[in-house]
Design a protein around this motif. Sequence first.
Motif, PDB file in Angstrom:
ATOM      1  N   ARG B 295       0.834  -1.206   0.000  1.00  0.00           N
ATOM      2  CA  ARG B 295       0.000   0.000   0.000  1.00  0.00           C
ATOM      3  C   ARG B 295       0.871   1.259   0.000  1.00  0.00           C
ATOM      4  NH1 ARG B 295      -2.259  -3.186   3.981  1.00  0.00           N
ATOM      5  NH2 ARG B 295      -1.746  -1.748   5.662  1.00  0.00           N
ATOM      6  N   GLU B 296       1.956   1.196   0.766  1.00  0.00           N
ATOM      7  CA  GLU B 296       2.867   2.343   0.794  1.00  0.00           C
ATOM      8  C   GLU B 296       3.514   2.571  -0.570  1.00  0.00           C
ATOM      9  OE1 GLU B 296       5.607   1.505   3.974  1.00  0.00           O
ATOM     10  OE2 GLU B 296       3.979   1.686   5.448  1.00  0.00           O
ATOM     11  N   ALA B 299       1.061   4.222  -2.869  1.00  0.00           N
ATOM     12  CA  ALA B 299       0.854   5.623  -2.483  1.00  0.00           C
ATOM     13  C   ALA B 299       2.072   6.463  -2.865  1.00  0.00           C
ATOM     14  CB  ALA B 299       0.572   5.716  -0.987  1.00  0.00           C
TER      15      ALA B 299
ATOM     16  N   PRO C   5       5.374   7.712   3.035  1.00  0.00           N
ATOM     17  CA  PRO C   5       4.029   7.884   2.504  1.00  0.00           C
ATOM     18  C   PRO C   5       2.989   7.164   3.354  1.00  0.00           C
ATOM     19  CG  PRO C   5       5.168   6.146   1.312  1.00  0.00           C
ATOM     20  CD  PRO C   5       6.134   6.668   2.323  1.00  0.00           C
ATOM     21  N   ARG C   6       1.773   7.651   3.242  1.00  0.00           N
ATOM     22  CA  ARG C   6       0.660   7.040   3.945  1.00  0.00           C
ATOM     23  C   ARG C   6       0.371   5.682   3.342  1.00  0.00           C
ATOM     24  NH1 ARG C   6      -4.088   8.870   6.606  1.00  0.00           N
ATOM     25  NH2 ARG C   6      -5.643   8.201   5.119  1.00  0.00           N
ATOM     26  N   SER C   7       0.075   4.710   4.197  1.00  0.00           N
ATOM     27  CA  SER C   7      -0.189   3.393   3.648  1.00  0.00           C
ATOM     28  C   SER C   7      -1.660   3.207   3.307  1.00  0.00           C
ATOM     29  CB  SER C   7       0.267   2.309   4.612  1.00  0.00           C
ATOM     30  OG  SER C   7      -0.637   2.191   5.668  1.00  0.00           O
ATOM     31  N   TRP C   9      -5.023   4.430   1.213  1.00  0.00           N
ATOM     32  CA  TRP C   9      -5.235   5.095  -0.074  1.00  0.00           C
ATOM     33  C   TRP C   9      -6.444   6.012  -0.014  1.00  0.00           C
ATOM     34  CZ3 TRP C   9      -5.112  -0.304  -2.818  1.00  0.00           C
ATOM     35  CH2 TRP C   9      -3.793  -0.792  -2.830  1.00  0.00           C
ATOM     36  N   PRO C  33      -4.866   3.777  -4.855  1.00  0.00           N
ATOM     37  CA  PRO C  33      -3.719   4.688  -4.736  1.00  0.00           C
ATOM     38  C   PRO C  33      -3.769   5.818  -5.748  1.00  0.00           C
ATOM     39  CG  PRO C  33      -3.054   2.592  -5.731  1.00  0.00           C
ATOM     40  CD  PRO C  33      -4.463   2.425  -5.261  1.00  0.00           C
ATOM     41  N   ASP C  34      -4.392   5.598  -6.897  1.00  0.00           N
ATOM     42  CA  ASP C  34      -4.419   6.631  -7.931  1.00  0.00           C
ATOM     43  C   ASP C  34      -5.593   6.367  -8.877  1.00  0.00           C
ATOM     44  OD1 ASP C  34      -3.569   4.682  -9.928  1.00  0.00           O
ATOM     45  OD2 ASP C  34      -1.592   4.815  -9.002  1.00  0.00           O
TER      46      ASP C  34
END
Lengths: 298, 312, 98
Positions: B295-296, B299, C5-7, C9, C33-34
């Motif tokens: 997940r990181e 992101a 970064p934040r884990s 989303w 995430p995007d």
Amino acid sequence: MSFDNAYEAINDGAGEDAHWAFGTGFDDPLAGVDRALPAGVPVAELTAYCLMLGDDALVLSQRLAEWCSRAPELEEDVALANIALDLLGQARLLLSRAGEVEGAGRDEDTLAYLRDEHEFRNVRLVEIDCGPGPGGDFASTIARLLVFSSWRLAVFSRLVESADPVLSAVAAKGVKELAYHRDHAAQWTLRLAGGTEYSRERMVAGLARVWPLVGELFDPHPVELALPGVAVDPSLLRPEVDQVLDTVFGAAGLHRPEIAPLSPVAGRTGRDGAHTEALGYLLAEMQYLARSLPGASW
Amino acid sequence: MDAEREREFDRVVAAEQRVEPRDWMPDGYRKTLIRQIAQHAHSEIIGMQPEANWISRAPSLRRKAILLAKVQDEAGHGLYLYAATETLGADREDLTTRLVQGRQKYSSIFNYPTLTFADVGVIGWLVDGAAICNQVPLCRTSYGPYARAMIRVCKEESFHQRQGYELLMTMMRGTEAQRRMVQDAVDRWWWPSLMMFGPPDDASSNTERSMAWRIKRHTNDELRQKFVDMTVPQAEALGVTLPDPELRWNPERGHHDFGQIDWDEFWRVVGGDGPCNRQRVDHRRAAHENGAWVREAAAAYAAKQARQEGAA
Amino acid sequence: MSESPRSSWPLYEVFVRGKRGLNHVHVGSLHAPDDEMALRNARDLYTRRNEGVSIWVVPAAAITASSPDEKDPFFAPAADKVYRHPTFYSIPEDVPHL
């Protein structure tokens, strides 16, 4: 909405204009397809070929389903299950076709559950543990999916023209699915390679994990060569698959690993029924219940 | 001013209209909803595990496909429900943290193990059946996003229940060993299924207010009775015995009487000491923690892409 | 929340056109995430990749929403996000089972 009958209540109120279309509309991909054996095609070879492609899908589906309830995020759990279900669907059609062509009364379940390791014809790439078990992780799962779906999409794109109408129909359905699998793997390859330092390391290691088994995908087998016009000669696919992989690697800043191929065993590989040690465990788990209650119906 | 807002809110709810995310709502209503929907979402996600336990060993390819698709549906249900909590201002990551730290609950039924493949069928029949009884009224619950999520969930659950029942019917027509397997599974799941409706009404602290707010539409005991009455004829048709010697039709009540539920067991399992509580939470925590780097990475990639686009 | 970064989303809202001739309809939300992954996740979750279905995904943070009863001063918060309380709303932890 009526509460008195929970089942009726489910169907009213919501209306039938279920615009989100969830879970609807699965057509039989073989509807209207002529199942007769095409003239002049050798039965043993066509049976074996259907098993090869079917076993690839079955074994990888079994591996991917191991992620169910274990994926890095819930959305990805759903995505990996979709891919596993697509491959399981392909496996069922191909194993059924193998049984039908063979004509010995074996159906998809007999073939899936009552064959031993050496009778499985899948490539070794699909059987190794690439996570969530201790043999791999999400990155090696993605690396394998990228390679496998790129290769299988190239096979199926040609198989659409097969002289066997069933293989052709299976391929026509499969190309859409495989294009999606390849895209999913490519998107994740970009993100893992271009994410954090750690994820990049994992992605590089994941590719290294699967790369020794890539060459085997392109080795032509006598079964394939005995079926001109029906089967696809995988040795012709290498440039096309390499180009796809190089495009992804280029965008991701990765390089094709320089790693020697995994040795055959006494000159034989997965397509010949000589596997890694991993397949035995996979089949022991997959088959035990079906074998433990003979005569049971499920 | 709050009093006036509250009157308007009460009017909307009493008129069976839906409360929507940006409407003013009493704090208690919001909190109760977040708690209830989150517990429901957690139940779907934890509920994947007992059935996923049999995907790799499903005894036919058709059953394997059905089971995998079903467990996948449960992930989907969890996602719909987490989405509903987010319309109330909750954050999924935070709810997940609470779940894996054991600070938020999920349905206790999933703290029992699936010991044979018949359990897959019995979960479909009894557990999904009980869930349907609980959930169909929620399709009319006062909070719009929750009601809409429940409509979708209920449609799929009813499909799951039929699949489970069909598996059991097939097994009952099979060998003697299979019939024993089904009966054994029914014996183990029957009482926990009745517990799914929660404590008896006189011990249920939230019922009254939740019913006034139309978050809840029937009491625990009403729903439990409904479930028993629905299930008895299904058990007869299947040819299994429900493990309750006191279970019989009461013509005066027009309902089935049934025996005393072991509420000590219920509270023990709710309190964390069921056969699988720790295992289920550990499994979920491991998946969440093992996935953190993925997940990181995604992101971080998105942030880099956004920076590049900004610079271009 | 200082880690980067934040884990987790960001949230996306999903709109689906079920078939030709219909509008896109809001069906729910998801995390991704995007944008590209949001579209793919939406396809997996809300349409099971039904061919021919058109999907929009929009970052929830990009939506400006009006309040349902804007003319009424009591019910007129400033036009803002789709949900009213963007920060987490605390939940009592000692609550009994459902």
